[in-house]
Write an enzyme that holds these catalytic residues in place. Structure first.
Site, PDB file in Angstrom:
ATOM      1  N   ASP A 169      44.514  -4.492   2.630  1.00  0.00           N
ATOM      2  CA  ASP A 169      44.143  -3.193   2.055  1.00  0.00           C
ATOM      3  C   ASP A 169      43.602  -3.373   0.631  1.00  0.00           C
ATOM      4  OD1 ASP A 169      44.113  -0.525   1.015  1.00  0.00           O
ATOM      5  OD2 ASP A 169      45.645   0.044   2.480  1.00  0.00           O
ATOM      6  N   HIS A 200      41.966  -1.192   4.434  1.00  0.00           N
ATOM      7  CA  HIS A 200      42.299   0.225   4.305  1.00  0.00           C
ATOM      8  C   HIS A 200      41.538   1.059   5.339  1.00  0.00           C
ATOM      9  CE1 HIS A 200      43.868   3.624   2.024  1.00  0.00           C
ATOM     10  NE2 HIS A 200      42.684   4.191   2.112  1.00  0.00           N
TER      11      HIS A 200
END
Length: 232
Positions: A169, A200
């Site tokens: 992420d 993400h």
């Protein structure tokens, strides 16, 4: 196809997208938006939850800044707008609006009274705070940004929380992920799943980082979690 309803609070009123299941009475799930507002992706999440038998409601949490935000992640201008909204957003007020949405939904005649919440991105943080600050019966956080700054809140957690963490992420550094996992992994009410190689928003259909396989896995775990805790 869903519809729009209005939720009233002491501070004012805001709209919410509602998708209804085929059954006349069902548990409910509050869908907590990303930084793009109540857009097609969030409405799609609601529609899928309704198809699975839940009453799904997505409140317009940006109403205090600009009501009716409905943008995508497909252009630079929309990303700029999304981050402007994110930076102007009052997280504490947002959680209060989610609590008001939960209260509203819990009182609907078509609701069984059981209400959960699921959030993505900004909504992932809000889902974590919803789990700690409201009476949500079960909450799910997808790649929440900023959770590591709010870990002390876990002491207030009274209902189950499921967390999905993308290991690559770009908005949640490895150090933050490690802190979240180390602090929360032994909490009796929390289950954490990590997704190697995922960035993400890997579950955002149409997004740059979308991964169909892990999105299906995370969504399946989420649905099983809600069935376990909202239909008992």
């Amino acid at each position: 196809m869903g519809e729009t309803t209005t939720i009233k609070t002491d501070d004012g009123q805001f709209s919410a997208y509602v998708a209804r299941p085929s059954r006349s009475k069902a548990p409910a799930i509050v869908v907590i938006q990303e930084i793009f507002g109540v857009n097609a992706v969030m409405r799609g999440v609601c529609d899928e939850l309704a198809a699975a038998g839940f009453l799904a409601v997505c409140p317009d949490l940006f109403w205090r800044i600009e009501p009716g935000i409905d943008i995508t992640d497909q252009s630079e201008a929309e990303w700029k707008k999304a981050f402007e909204l994110y930076n102007a957003f009052d997280v504490d007020a947002g959680v209060k609006d989610i609590a008001a949405t939960i209260d509203h939904v819990r009182g609907l005649p078509e609701s069984t009274g059981k209400v959960g919440a699921v959030g993505f991105c900004l909504g992932g943080l809000l889902a974590f705070l919803t789990a700690t600050r409201t009476d949500s019966d079960a909450s799910v956080s997808f790649y929440g940004v900023g959770i590591e700054k709010n870990l002390v809140e876990a002491d207030k957690l009274g209902h189950p929380l499921l967390m999905h963490i993308a290991e690559q992420d770009q908005f949640v550094p490895k150090e933050a992920q490690a802190l979240i996992i180390s602090q929360l992994k032994n909490h009796p009410q929390i289950a954490i799943h990590t997704y190697p190689g995922r960035d993400h928003a890997f579950a955002r259909i149409g997004g740059e980082n979308y991964d169909a396989s892990d999105a299906k896995l995370a969504n399946g775990r989420t649905l099983a979690f809600f069935k376990q805790h909202l239909e008992a």
